[in-house]
Scaffold this motif. Structure first.
Motif, short mmCIF file in Angstrom:
data_model
loop_
_atom_site.label_atom_id
_atom_site.label_comp_id
_atom_site.label_asym_id
_atom_site.label_seq_id
_atom_site.Cartn_x
_atom_site.Cartn_y
_atom_site.Cartn_z
N VAL A 174 -42.97 -4.04 15.63
CA VAL A 174 -42.47 -3.49 16.89
C VAL A 174 -43.35 -3.96 18.05
O VAL A 174 -42.85 -4.38 19.09
N TRP A 175 -44.66 -3.88 17.87
CA TRP A 175 -45.57 -4.30 18.93
C TRP A 175 -45.37 -5.77 19.27
O TRP A 175 -45.31 -6.15 20.44
N ASP A 188 -46.99 -4.45 24.82
CA ASP A 188 -47.52 -3.84 26.04
C ASP A 188 -46.44 -3.44 27.05
O ASP A 188 -46.65 -3.55 28.26
N THR A 189 -45.31 -2.94 26.54
CA THR A 189 -44.28 -2.40 27.43
C THR A 189 -44.26 -0.88 27.26
O THR A 189 -44.69 -0.36 26.22
N ASN A 190 -43.75 -0.19 28.25
CA ASN A 190 -43.71 1.28 28.16
C ASN A 190 -42.93 1.76 26.94
O ASN A 190 -43.41 2.66 26.24
N MET A 196 -45.39 3.43 19.72
CA MET A 196 -46.71 3.50 19.10
C MET A 196 -47.20 4.94 19.05
O MET A 196 -47.82 5.36 18.06
N GLY A 197 -46.88 5.71 20.08
CA GLY A 197 -47.22 7.13 20.07
C GLY A 197 -46.49 7.88 18.97
O GLY A 197 -47.08 8.75 18.31
N LEU A 198 -45.23 7.53 18.72
CA LEU A 198 -44.48 8.16 17.62
C LEU A 198 -45.05 7.77 16.26
O LEU A 198 -45.14 8.61 15.37
N TYR A 199 -45.42 6.50 16.11
CA TYR A 199 -46.08 6.08 14.86
C TYR A 199 -47.36 6.88 14.65
O TYR A 199 -47.64 7.36 13.54
#
Length: 157
Positions: free
Chosen positions: A63-64, A69-71, A77-80
């Motif tokens: 995903v990254w 580096d997009t919102n 990443m916060g959900l992961y």
């Protein structure tokens, strides 16, 4: 230059260390609990979760790399990270509170977060979503096992 897979793997490893935040008395409490008779694979559970966490980190990496580096990617990443924290919290929180109900709720919460994550990630990468399938398959088994342990050990519910 630090690679994204190193950061993702490093964060996953550091969060996973929190699973060791248990005392000998916590471990003793859990070890004395009766298990369902059909639970013959308990020795394999650490290996199963290791594979699941590797798949999750690999999914996050994909995903990254798709949209770095997009919102929206930072939100994913916060959900992961939230999924890993809830999953890792299962052992130390359940052990510390000595409550199988808490373990069941944490297991169900992790499953719910993973469903949301997998559906959202599917719009970014089908491979990243596919790597979350092991979690989606195993988490209900672990949650169901904990729920069954409540019936066998009502004093520790």
């Amino acid at each position: 230059m630090i690679k994204s897979w190193m950061v993702i793997g490093g964060v996953a490893f550091v969060v996973a260390l929190a699973a060791n935040w248990i005392t000998p008395s916590d471990r003793h409490w859990f070890n004395r609990l009766q298990r369902p008779k059909w639970l013959t694979f308990e020795v394999a559970i650490p290996l199963i979760w290791t594979v699941i966490f590797i798949c999750g980190a690999w999914s996050a990496y994909i995903v990254w790399e798709r949209q770095p580096d997009t919102n929206p990617t930072w939100v994913l990443m916060g959900l992961y990270l939230l999924l890993e924290i809830v999953t890792i919290a299962y052992t130390p929180v359940m052990f510390r509170l000595r409550s199988l109900h808490v373990g069941t709720v944490l297991g169900g919460t992790g499953f719910t977060i993973c469903i949301i994550l997998a559906i959202t990630v599917l719009t970014v990468s089908s491979w990243a979503a596919l790597l979350l399938v092991p979690y989606l398959l195993w988490s209900p088994i672990g949650t169901y096992t904990t729920w069954q342990m409540i019936k066998i050990n009502p004093q520790d519910a």
